[in-house]
Scaffold this motif. Structure first.
Motif, PDB file in Angstrom:
ATOM      1  N   GLN A 188      -9.111   4.698  -9.774  1.00  7.89           N
ATOM      2  CA  GLN A 188      -8.505   4.256  -8.939  1.00  7.89           C
ATOM      3  C   GLN A 188      -7.305   3.384  -9.674  1.00  7.89           C
ATOM      4  N   ASP A 203       0.610   3.756  -3.119  1.00  8.56           N
ATOM      5  CA  ASP A 203      -0.872   4.628  -3.328  1.00  8.56           C
ATOM      6  C   ASP A 203       0.497   5.851  -2.175  1.00  8.56           C
ATOM      7  N   THR A 204       1.086   5.655  -1.036  1.00 12.08           N
ATOM      8  CA  THR A 204       2.050   6.742  -0.437  1.00 12.08           C
ATOM      9  C   THR A 204       3.293   7.425  -1.448  1.00 12.08           C
ATOM     10  N   ASP A 227       0.754  -0.716  -0.087  1.00  9.32           N
ATOM     11  CA  ASP A 227      -0.109  -0.090   0.502  1.00  9.32           C
ATOM     12  C   ASP A 227       0.579   1.365  -0.588  1.00  9.32           C
ATOM     13  N   LYS A 238      -9.872  -3.146  -7.043  1.00  8.57           N
ATOM     14  CA  LYS A 238     -10.496  -1.722  -6.787  1.00  8.57           C
ATOM     15  C   LYS A 238     -10.822  -0.918  -8.208  1.00  8.57           C
ATOM     16  N   ASP A 282      -4.971  -5.766  -5.148  1.00  7.97           N
ATOM     17  CA  ASP A 282      -5.509  -4.133  -5.283  1.00  7.97           C
ATOM     18  C   ASP A 282      -6.576  -3.552  -6.810  1.00  7.97           C
TER      19      ASP A 282
END
Length: 252
Positions: free
Chosen positions: A218, A159-160, A155, A214, A210
């Motif tokens: 996204q 994401d970050t 993640d 997702k 994911d």
């Protein structure tokens, strides 16, 4: 098999290409399955973690009680650990608010501490030593932290760091290929390379999972978590049945 023959075998599988193929699939299943329970069923991260930790502890107890390596029991326990890792990491990083970076750092510290204690107390941390209850306990604790770390790390990367699911999958696939090259081309510790690869397969599975479920907005495929989990579970069962499954040999 003779008694002496049994004593040369560990209670976990030998490390083969088939092992890694199944491992990637079960880590992907852990992501979609964990999200299906916590998100799609709406149970939340804490309740889902409670469910999965109960299942995981029960399966570990059966593992320790078993007289030898049991392929379906072993992989069921791995699946339980990776679904637990998914909901536990999500609870730590989202519900507790420590974020992906903080969660990854905390879980990495716990993983390294577990490996250190295992080495100090029992002398070996290779899979060939996993036969006694003490070694099995450390083995499954290490796996739990590695699976949870992998979820947070996946993640964090997707994401970050803004790499997305495809970018994250490329990063972790490349890292695993590098480890394979180091395994075949250098004399680096096989045990160290194994645990690095074991950890890195989890974020690979996390970002692939994911990507499957997702929303399109996204960067995912927006597949049903339940359908994706069912297909992955069927593939895992097929591979366990079709590929040779043998126990790792104890070192002397």
């Amino acid at each position: 098999m003779t008694v002496s023959g049994k004593e040369t075998l560990a209670k976990v599988p030998a490390i083969t290409l088939g092992f890694w193929l199944i491992k990637v699939l079960v880590t992907t299943l852990g992501e979609t399955g964990g999200d299906a329970v916590s998100m799609s069923l709406g149970l939340g991260y804490l309740a889902s973690t409670g469910i999965f930790i109960t299942v995981f502890v029960a399966l570990v107890a059966l593992q320790i009680k078993a007289a030898g390596f049991r392929p379906f029991l072993y992989w069921a326990t791995i699946i339980a650990s990776t679904t637990l890792g998914t909901t536990l990491a999500d609870f730590a990083t989202r519900s507790l608010g420590i974020g992906y970076s903080g969660g990854s750092a905390l879980l990495l510290s716990l993983l390294l501490l577990t490996l250190f204690c295992w080495q100090r107390l029992l002398g070996r941390i290779d899979v060939g030593s996993v036969q006694s209850p003490g070694a099995e306990g450390f083995y499954w604790l290490t796996i739990t932290f590695s699976q949870t770390l992998g979820t947070a790390l996946g993640d964090w990367t997707a994401d970050t760091q803004g790499l997305g699911y495809v970018g994250g999958a490329a990063i972790f696939s490349g890292a695993l290929l590098l480890l394979a090259a180091l395994y075949y081309g250098t004399a680096l510790s096989r045990t160290g390379l194994f645990w690095l690869a074991f950890v890195l397969t989890r974020p690979l599975g996390a970002v692939v999972g994911d990507f499957l479920d997702k929303p399109l907005a996204q960067g995912g495929l927006e597949l049903s978590r339940f359908s994706a989990s069912a297909c992955l579970a069927a593939a895992v069962l097929l591979l366990i049945a079709a590929l040779p499954q043998r126990a790792a040999r104890k070192g002397h």
